[in-house]
Scaffold this motif. Structure first.
Motif, short mmCIF file in Angstrom:
data_model
loop_
_atom_site.label_atom_id
_atom_site.label_comp_id
_atom_site.label_asym_id
_atom_site.label_seq_id
_atom_site.Cartn_x
_atom_site.Cartn_y
_atom_site.Cartn_z
N GLY A 53 0.69 -1.20 -0.05
CA GLY A 53 -0.04 -0.02 0.04
C GLY A 53 0.71 1.23 -0.03
N LEU A 54 2.15 1.12 -0.44
CA LEU A 54 2.90 2.23 -0.33
C LEU A 54 4.12 2.36 -1.30
N GLN A 55 4.53 3.22 -1.74
CA GLN A 55 5.65 3.43 -2.62
C GLN A 55 6.88 4.36 -1.93
N CYS B 4 -1.97 10.86 -2.03
CA CYS B 4 -0.94 10.07 -2.52
C CYS B 4 -0.30 10.36 -3.99
N ARG B 5 0.77 10.64 -3.89
CA ARG B 5 1.36 11.00 -5.51
C ARG B 5 2.10 9.83 -6.29
N CYS B 6 2.01 8.66 -5.35
CA CYS B 6 2.65 7.55 -6.16
C CYS B 6 1.71 6.53 -6.27
N THR B 7 0.95 6.06 -5.49
CA THR B 7 0.36 4.54 -5.79
C THR B 7 -0.86 4.38 -6.57
S1 FES Z 1 3.32 6.60 -1.32
FE1 FES Z 1 2.01 8.17 -1.14
S2 FES Z 1 2.87 9.75 -1.47
FE2 FES Z 1 4.37 8.12 -2.07
#
Ligand code: FES
Ligand code: FES
Length: 164
Positions: A98-100, A136-139
């Motif tokens: 659930g995260l990067q 969240c800017r990644c997931t």
């Molecule tokens: S995992 Fe959410 S901002 Fe990078």
């Protein structure tokens, strides 16, 4: 500016501090108490990286002055694991990827914690609505939703969501 004394209980431990009235709660947690798991991701109250639980409700700690937290009970991300065991939400983010970068993760988890306290069996739509204040800017959010679904089923099967 004259300092004011505050007394707050954070993750079950009481703290008394003299703080300036302009000090934000997020800076109090990070800079005075050293609890840097609560992040600062914006200066516009939009990202939710600073989310904590204050008196049972999720709050963006960059929108509250430390003096407004006087007398309150606060839980931060550091307060979720117990006796070396990850909280089901932390386990869910681990298991479901659930995260990067992880920058948003503490705030995501604290918002999800608030949701599961109110609603232990949320629909996907309810999870997404509960995360509206967290960016969240990644997931792409998909695995964050899965992580919360994982935690919800763990909590329903095995243990209460509440931390002290
Ligand atoms: S995992 Fe959410 S901002 Fe990078
Ligand atoms: S730091 Fe972005 S909402 Fe608080």
């Amino acid at each position: 500016m004259a300092k004011q004394e505050i007394r707050v209980t954070v993750n079950g431990r009481e703290h008394r501090s003299e703080v300036e009235p302009r000090l934000l709660l997020v800076h109090y947690l990070r800079d005075v108490l050293g609890l840097t798991g609560t992040h600062i991701g914006c200066d516009t109250s939009q990202c939710g990286a600073c989310t904590i639980i204050m008196d049972g409700q999720s709050v963006k700690s960059c929108t509250v002055f430390a003096v407004q937290a006087d007398g309150s009970q606060i839980t931060t991300i550091e307060g979720l694991a117990k006796d070396g065991q990850l909280h089901p939400l932390q386990e869910g983010f681990w298991e479901e990827h659930g995260l990067q970068c992880g920058f948003c993760t503490p705030g995501m988890i604290m918002s999800a914690y608030d949701l599961l306290q109110r609603n232990p069996d949320p629909t996907e739509a309810e999870i997404r609505e509960a995360l509206e204040g967290n960016l969240c800017r990644c997931t792409g959010y998909q695995n964050i939703v899965k992580a919360i679904q994982y935690a919800a089923s763990r909590v329903r099967e095995h243990e209460p969501v509440a931390a002290s």
